[in-house]
Motif scaffolding. Structure first.
Motif, short mmCIF file in Angstrom:
data_model
loop_
_atom_site.label_atom_id
_atom_site.label_comp_id
_atom_site.label_asym_id
_atom_site.label_seq_id
_atom_site.Cartn_x
_atom_site.Cartn_y
_atom_site.Cartn_z
N GLU A 88 0.79 -1.23 0.00
CA GLU A 88 0.00 0.00 0.00
C GLU A 88 0.83 1.28 0.00
O GLU A 88 0.38 2.32 -0.50
N THR A 89 2.01 1.26 0.59
CA THR A 89 2.87 2.46 0.64
C THR A 89 4.31 2.07 0.29
O THR A 89 5.25 2.44 0.99
N LYS A 90 4.46 1.33 -0.78
CA LYS A 90 5.74 0.73 -1.15
C LYS A 90 6.88 1.74 -1.28
O LYS A 90 7.95 1.55 -0.69
N GLU A 91 6.68 2.79 -2.04
CA GLU A 91 7.77 3.74 -2.29
C GLU A 91 8.20 4.45 -1.01
O GLU A 91 9.40 4.61 -0.76
N ASN A 92 7.24 4.85 -0.21
CA ASN A 92 7.56 5.51 1.05
C ASN A 92 8.27 4.56 2.00
O ASN A 92 9.22 4.93 2.70
N LEU A 93 7.82 3.30 2.02
CA LEU A 93 8.44 2.29 2.87
C LEU A 93 9.89 2.10 2.49
O LEU A 93 10.78 2.04 3.37
N ILE A 94 10.17 1.98 1.21
CA ILE A 94 11.55 1.80 0.74
C ILE A 94 12.42 2.97 1.18
O ILE A 94 13.55 2.79 1.67
N TYR A 95 11.91 4.18 1.02
CA TYR A 95 12.66 5.38 1.41
C TYR A 95 13.00 5.36 2.90
O TYR A 95 14.13 5.62 3.30
N ILE A 96 12.01 5.02 3.73
CA ILE A 96 12.21 5.01 5.18
C ILE A 96 13.17 3.91 5.61
O ILE A 96 14.04 4.11 6.46
N LEU A 97 13.03 2.72 5.00
CA LEU A 97 13.93 1.62 5.35
C LEU A 97 15.37 1.93 4.96
O LEU A 97 16.31 1.63 5.72
N LYS A 98 15.57 2.51 3.80
CA LYS A 98 16.92 2.87 3.37
C LYS A 98 17.55 3.88 4.35
O LYS A 98 18.72 3.77 4.70
N LYS A 99 16.74 4.81 4.79
CA LYS A 99 17.21 5.83 5.74
C LYS A 99 17.56 5.19 7.09
O LYS A 99 18.58 5.53 7.69
N PHE A 100 16.69 4.25 7.54
CA PHE A 100 16.93 3.57 8.82
C PHE A 100 18.19 2.74 8.77
O PHE A 100 19.03 2.77 9.69
N VAL A 101 18.33 1.96 7.72
CA VAL A 101 19.50 1.09 7.56
C VAL A 101 20.80 1.91 7.56
O VAL A 101 21.81 1.50 8.13
N LYS A 102 20.74 3.07 6.95
CA LYS A 102 21.94 3.92 6.85
C LYS A 102 22.43 4.41 8.20
O LYS A 102 23.64 4.55 8.43
N ILE A 103 21.49 4.66 9.14
CA ILE A 103 21.90 5.21 10.43
C ILE A 103 22.25 4.14 11.48
O ILE A 103 22.74 4.45 12.56
N CYS A 104 21.97 2.87 11.15
CA CYS A 104 22.23 1.79 12.11
C CYS A 104 23.73 1.46 12.20
O CYS A 104 24.44 1.59 11.24
#
Length: 261
Positions: A245-261
């Motif tokens: 349902e919110t694929k593009e936004n989800l990808i953006y948020i996950l990429k951002k999260f992974v980067k800061i971990c």
């Protein structure tokens, strides 16, 4: 390309793509690794991405009549050890979130970050436990209709129209789940413990992603949970199936999260 290992005489199917910090994607109930098909190519540009078909789902075998969160997590751990991965980020959708928490409890020093995607650190309410028992009884006699009904109830009318093709494909995957896999997972979810305190006391990066129209999880309750567990929270516009349902936004948020971990 799917690979496999043997765990307690059961075949466990997994995939391993990309290089960099490892990100383990754990799918939800009545799903399999194909749910991540649009997310893997994006995350694997900078990271090593591992997906695992849970016991009784996808190409992985069943292993008894109760797939506890501990047993599920042991299979994920077996894959991680097979791949010689020392530290990793966990992203778990729904049931996958419960398993991520269980895995993190066993190996807190190995976790760089944990994302609960349409999931919770809460245990089942008594009402939900009763519903799972009732569903397991229905599954023995009317499995196909039960899966169709419960799966379609995850989507609102607008989503059913907008994502008709995607929902159809996901439903076909859900219908491939064996009855034993359905029942064993339901029992495992019913018996799982509350993980609020563990999550609150954990020092790794924590993110809760919830849909404001999620029929399974009340997003206001998720906001309260995020505060109590000291987790970052992002409210998405969709429902329980954010990867559809919110694929593009989800990808953006996950990429951002992974980067800061």
């Amino acid at each position: 390309m799917q690979k496999s290992i043997t765990f307690k005489n059961a075949n466990i199917s997994f995939s391993d793509q990309g290089k960099g910090t490892a990100v383990v994607l754990i799918h939800g109930f009545l799903e399999n690794s194909t749910m991540w098909k649009h997310i893997i190519p994006e995350i694997s540009k900078r990271n090593r991405v591992i997906t695992v078909d849970l016991l009784g789902h996808g190409s992985s075998d069943c292993l008894g009549y109760v797939h506890s969160m501990e047993l599920f997590s042991e299979t994920i751990e077996a894959v991680i050890k097979h791949l010689k991965i020392r530290k990793y980020i966990l992203v778990g959708h729904s049931l996958g979130g419960y398993i991520s928490l269980c895995l993190a409890k066993k190996n807190p020093s190995k976790i760089k970050g944990l994302c609960l995607l349409n999931s919770t650190s809460n245990g089942d309410s008594e009402a939900l436990k009763t519903t799972r028992i009732r569903a397991n009884k229905m599954a023995q006699n009317n499995f196909g209709n039960l899966v169709r009904m419960s799966f379609m109830n995850l989507f609102g009318a607008q989503s059913k129209a907008t994502f008709k093709n995607e929902i159809h494909l996901a439903l076909q995957e859900a219908l491939q789940t064996p009855v034993q896999g359905y029942i064993a997972a339901q029992e495992g979810m019913r018996l799982r413990s509350n993980s609020n305190q563990f999550l609150a006391e954990s020092n790794f990066k924590k993110l809760i992603l919830v849909g404001e129209k999620d029929p399974v999880l009340n997003y206001e309750g998720s906001i309260t949970e995020a505060t109590a567990t000291k987790s970052e929270i992002v409210v998405l516009t969709g429902g329980h199936m954010s990867h559809i349902e919110t694929k593009e936004n989800l990808i953006y948020i996950l990429k951002k999260f992974v980067k800061i971990c």
